[in-house]
Design an enzyme around this catalytic site. Structure first.
Site, short mmCIF file in Angstrom:
data_model
loop_
_atom_site.label_atom_id
_atom_site.label_comp_id
_atom_site.label_asym_id
_atom_site.label_seq_id
_atom_site.Cartn_x
_atom_site.Cartn_y
_atom_site.Cartn_z
N PRO A 1 -11.03 -13.02 0.83
CA PRO A 1 -10.72 -12.25 -0.52
C PRO A 1 -10.96 -11.04 -1.25
O PRO A 1 -12.64 -10.33 -0.93
CB PRO A 1 -10.58 -13.50 -1.51
CG PRO A 1 -11.87 -14.28 -1.24
CD PRO A 1 -11.96 -13.34 0.55
N CYS B 1 -3.00 18.55 -12.42
CA CYS B 1 -1.85 19.05 -12.12
C CYS B 1 -0.51 18.21 -11.15
O CYS B 1 -0.49 18.99 -10.23
CB CYS B 1 -2.06 20.50 -11.57
SG CYS B 1 -3.36 21.47 -12.72
N1 LLP Z 1 -8.13 -8.13 4.83
C1 LLP Z 1 -7.98 -7.19 5.49
C2 LLP Z 1 -7.90 -7.20 6.59
C3 LLP Z 1 -7.68 -6.47 4.37
O1 LLP Z 1 -6.62 -5.39 5.24
C4 LLP Z 1 -7.82 -6.39 3.21
C5 LLP Z 1 -6.85 -5.53 2.33
C6 LLP Z 1 -7.99 -7.47 2.32
C7 LLP Z 1 -8.98 -8.62 3.60
C8 LLP Z 1 -7.90 -8.03 0.88
O2 LLP Z 1 -6.89 -7.58 0.28
P1 LLP Z 1 -7.08 -8.88 -1.09
O3 LLP Z 1 -7.80 -9.91 -0.95
O4 LLP Z 1 -8.18 -7.78 -2.13
O5 LLP Z 1 -5.57 -8.36 -1.63
N2 LLP Z 1 -5.84 -0.26 -1.96
C9 LLP Z 1 -4.35 -1.27 -2.72
C10 LLP Z 1 -4.44 -2.42 -1.72
C11 LLP Z 1 -5.00 -2.54 -0.57
C12 LLP Z 1 -5.35 -3.37 0.25
C13 LLP Z 1 -5.87 -3.40 1.69
N3 LLP Z 1 -6.51 -4.38 2.16
C14 LLP Z 1 -3.95 -1.81 -4.12
O6 LLP Z 1 -4.61 -0.97 -4.71
O7 LLP Z 1 -3.24 -2.49 -4.53
#
Ligand code: LLP
Length: 423
Positions: free
Chosen positions: A282, A350
């Protein structure tokens, strides 16, 4: 309205507090834009997962791409977390924060040879391998070092996480993971390579997921593969089910970590896999609601069609609204008596896409401090220097204490590595 981030984020009278710290006073002390995090909120989020997993062999690997400040890593390491990394840079941060490389899993579709070598030397727990060619490359790097690389194959289960297309990763059109129907052959190949030690299986279907069902669909697909792989005599030690649990930005009501984990464990048990170690990755759900971005109102520009509230934070500080059309709550740090007006809260960059929030009801004056909520994940880590804007400072609140955990960048820092041409 319950504030996302409550109870650590709360109104006291007209003021906004994070734990025992008045956020407006903090903004005046450190300047804006300013990222502020609650240590207690991060600890509580980690405890939620830990309690749900209690009694099971497990490892909670914080996906540090969400927020990689050293103090955040230190806080979560002290909660027993390992880390999910996607670059050598993230590995160096883990080491600098005192994290244990033996509790690190290394994800990512494009690991370089240098990154593989560094991770092998540091002794990471597992590489999550995402393609057949990565497997060959990792084998070569490991053999050259006289080591065996511990490996999980990340499988792409072709499951719809029902989230924003940019953050959906488990569909067969996404670049991530090994296709489900190619995974068995890839495990055979992995088991035959002297530089590879097969340890487990991995999948991650996306981010900001607000339902349990896609996880269970993916889990079933993964368990089908586990059974097929083990029938062929290749033992799998752990199940890594990725991250992706959503948080509340506005009216989403994602399952709690407890609900999600219990549903996963029930399905794992029902299918007879209860003894396996569970790894989770997570990111957002450990830190997202623990943070806010504070910004000061610079200029009000009411108009016939739109009212613009121009603040000193911009898309370079927080790109989620511009990049994903993400809705993040914006509130005044000190509530005013005046009637609220509808404003587009925008930055000074901008670009017309440079907005933090559109059509927001706010009573504001220049000089007021606003807080963008749920900004603890994918905020500062995605910041850039566009428009030669130095990146914000970061503060970690711990009870009544506020620690500066990253200094504000100076303008000089921005071009310190640049060179004028001779002559
Ligand atoms: N494991 C892997 C292989 C991942 O690619 C990711 C996130 C996670 C775990 C963690 O996911 P989470 O629990 O944070 O959802 N920038 C985007 C989110 C990109 C997520 C990329 N991978 C946003 O601001 O919504």
């Amino acid at each position: 309205m319950t504030l996302p981030g409550a109870p650590w984020l709360q109104r006291r009278g007209r003021s906004l507090w994070l734990e025992q710290v008045d956020l407006e006073a903090l903004a005046h002390a450190h300047g804006t834009p300013l990222y502020v995090y609650s240590r207690a909120a991060m600890r509580a989020a980690a405890a939620g997962y830990r309690q749900a997993l209690a009694g099971r062999p497990h490892l909670l690997c914080y996906a540090m791409k969400a927020n990689s400040n050293l103090a955040v890593l230190q806080t979560l390491a002290a909660e027993g977390c390992g880390f999910d990394i996607v670059s050598a840079g993230e590995l160096e941060r883990v080491l600098a924060a005192g994290g244990d490389p033996a509790r690190v899993v290394f994800s990512g579709v494009g690991k370089t040879r240098a990154e593989m070598q560094r991770a092998l030397e540091a002794g990471v727990r597992c590489f999550n391998v995402e393609s057949a060619s990565e497997l060959e490359r990792l084998n070569e790097v490991a053999l050259a070092l006289g080591r065996r690389a511990p490996v999980s194959l990340r499988v792409n289960p072709d499951v719809d996480a029902r989230t924003h297309p940019y953050i959906s990763t488990g569909l067969r059109d996404n670049k991530f993971g090994i296709a489900h129907d190619e995974a068995l052959a890839a495990y055979h190949r992995a088991a035959s390579l002297r530089g590879i030690e097969v340890r487990g299986i991995d999948c991650h279907i996306g981010s900001q997921i607000t339902e349990v069902a896609p996880y269970l669909d993916a889990l079933d697909r993964v368990l089908d593969l586990v059974e097929a792989v083990e029938r062929e005599g290749i033992a799998l030690h752990h199940l890594d089910l990725g991250g992706g649990l959503g948080i509340t930005y506005t009216d989403e009501s994602p399952p709690s970590a407890d609900t999600l984990v219990r549903a996963l464990l029930a399905r794992i048990d029902a299918r007879g896999h209860g003894a396996r170690e569970i790894v989770l990755e997570p990111g957002r759900s450990l830190v997202g609601n623990a943070g806010v971005l504070l910004t000061e109102v610079q200029v009000l520009k009411p108009g016939a069609h739109k009212n613009f509230c121009i603040v000193d934070a911009a898309m370079n500080d927080l790109v989620r609204p511009a990049m994903y059309g993400a809705w993040m709550a914006i509130v005044a740090c000190r509530e005013r008596d005046a009637a609220a007006t509808v404003w587009d809260v925008v930055g000074p960059v901008c670009e017309s896409g440079d907005w933090l929030g559109r059509d927001r009801q706010l009573a504001v004056e220049p000089g007021d401090v606003l807080a963008v909520l749920s900004a603890g994940a994918y905020g500062m880590v995605m910041a850039s220097n566009y428009n030669s804007r130095p990146r914000a400072a970061e503060v970690m609140v711990d009870g009544a204490l506020a620690h500066l955990v990253r200094e504000r960048e100076s303008v000089h820092d921005l071009f310190a590595g640049e060179r004028l041409l001779p002559g």
